[in-house]
Design a protein around this motif. Structure first.
Motif, PDB file in Angstrom:
ATOM      1  N   ASP A 143      -3.346  -7.130   3.947  1.00  0.00           N
ATOM      2  CA  ASP A 143      -3.916  -6.443   5.117  1.00  0.00           C
ATOM      3  C   ASP A 143      -2.846  -6.729   6.426  1.00  0.00           C
ATOM      4  N   GLY A 144      -2.586  -7.852   6.848  1.00  0.00           N
ATOM      5  CA  GLY A 144      -1.991  -7.957   7.895  1.00  0.00           C
ATOM      6  C   GLY A 144      -0.589  -7.832   7.892  1.00  0.00           C
ATOM      7  N   LEU A 145       0.018  -7.576   6.798  1.00  0.00           N
ATOM      8  CA  LEU A 145       1.470  -7.516   6.314  1.00  0.00           C
ATOM      9  C   LEU A 145       2.049  -6.017   6.163  1.00  0.00           C
ATOM     10  N   ILE A 146       1.118  -5.376   5.718  1.00  0.00           N
ATOM     11  CA  ILE A 146       1.451  -3.871   5.428  1.00  0.00           C
ATOM     12  C   ILE A 146       0.766  -2.897   6.354  1.00  0.00           C
ATOM     13  N   GLN A 147       1.342  -1.708   6.549  1.00  0.00           N
ATOM     14  CA  GLN A 147       0.572  -0.541   7.025  1.00  0.00           C
ATOM     15  C   GLN A 147      -0.106   0.384   6.005  1.00  0.00           C
ATOM     16  N   ILE A 148      -1.539   0.192   5.911  1.00  0.00           N
ATOM     17  CA  ILE A 148      -2.161   1.060   4.877  1.00  0.00           C
ATOM     18  C   ILE A 148      -1.964   2.287   4.984  1.00  0.00           C
ATOM     19  N   GLY A 149      -1.874   2.910   3.936  1.00  0.00           N
ATOM     20  CA  GLY A 149      -1.653   4.524   3.948  1.00  0.00           C
ATOM     21  C   GLY A 149      -2.896   5.417   3.620  1.00  0.00           C
ATOM     22  N   GLU A 150      -3.162   5.512   2.478  1.00  0.00           N
ATOM     23  CA  GLU A 150      -4.518   6.005   2.050  1.00  0.00           C
ATOM     24  C   GLU A 150      -5.442   4.973   1.393  1.00  0.00           C
ATOM     25  N   LYS A 151      -6.747   4.814   1.802  1.00  0.00           N
ATOM     26  CA  LYS A 151      -7.711   4.036   0.938  1.00  0.00           C
ATOM     27  C   LYS A 151      -7.995   4.760  -0.216  1.00  0.00           C
TER      28      LYS A 151
END
Length: 255
Positions: A143-151
């Motif tokens: 979670d701290g390494l990527i930019q979450i798009g859509e859950k």
């Protein structure tokens, strides 16, 4: 002559440990594309030692001492990801890591995702030359390494994977993250690798897959939109243009 007379096995071990440490730092810097910075740091250290120990220049030596103190903190900030990766690999490859996995093996068994939907989807996407990027989480959080798009938190299903990466869907551009046998999210943005010796045919998907594989212990699978080839990434290693059965074997052995 007095120095060589008092030279002992402990001194030899000290020199070997320093050499191994510098060699590991060299490999780490080369992998992350910071080799020039490593060479600059080594040159600066030699200048500092020459000024402070050999030439005995107190004023310049005091200035360089302060720069060394501040530089150590700056290096920790700059290379925080590499330092974290070092300790993670240390815990994963030593006896301590094996004992930990043995103690908690009963907890880890239930988190293994089914492989057939992933392999089947990659096979169909490869045949239709539809680009895809799938990240399979293992122990490390991403979670701290990527930019979450859509859950999504959806069931792992072959048809759903293929529909998400279909060219006209709003979620096809980005990475899919699979965790604990479920599709956690889609359209995620991953860190791009800056490794210097990346093959020229690697596109943005391949660089992003290598970037997330270097940053944590996740496995990344890429289907090339140009060639339809399937590639798999783990740490700084990768296999390119593998067949679906080879992908299934790899995932079975590494998840």
């Amino acid at each position: 002559m007095d120095y060589f007379t008092s030279f002992s096995i402990k001194d030899l071990a000290d020199i070997l440990c320093v050499a191994l440490l510098l060699f590991y730092i060299y490999k780490m810097m080369k992998r992350t594309g910071s080799l020039n910075m490593f060479i600059g740091i080594i040159i600066f250290i030699f200048i500092w030692m020459a000024v402070s120990q050999v030439l005995q220049m107190p004023m310049l030596g005091a200035i360089l001492d302060k720069l060394i103190d501040v530089g150590a903190l700056a290096l920790i900030v700059l290379f925080a990801d590499d330092i974290r990766r070092f300790f993670r690999s240390l815990g994963a490859r030593t006896r301590t890591g094996r004992i930990y996995r043995w103690m908690f093996q009963h907890r880890m068994k239930g988190s293994t995702p089914p492989l057939h939907p992933i392999v089947g989807a990659c096979s169909h996407l490869s045949a239709s030359r539809t680009g895809a990027l799938i990240v399979i989480k293992r122990n490390d959080e991403v979670d701290g390494l990527i930019q979450i798009g859509e859950k999504l938190d959806a069931e792992l299903n072959q048809s759903l994977i293929e529909n998400i990466f279909f060219k006209n869907t709003p979620l096809h551009d980005g990475a899919m993250v699979i965790s604990n046998g479920r599709i956690e999210s889609a359209a995620c943005i991953l860190p791009v690798s800056h490794k210097e010796d990346i093959p020229k045919q690697f596109g943005l998907r391949h660089r992003a897959a290598l970037g997330i594989a270097q940053a944590c212990d996740a496995i990344a699978v890429v289907v090339s939109e140009e060639t339809g080839g399937i590639s798999v990434f783990e740490e700084d290693k990768y296999d390119v243009d593998i067949k679906p059965d080879e992908l299934e074997t790899f995932l079975t052995n590494h998840i």
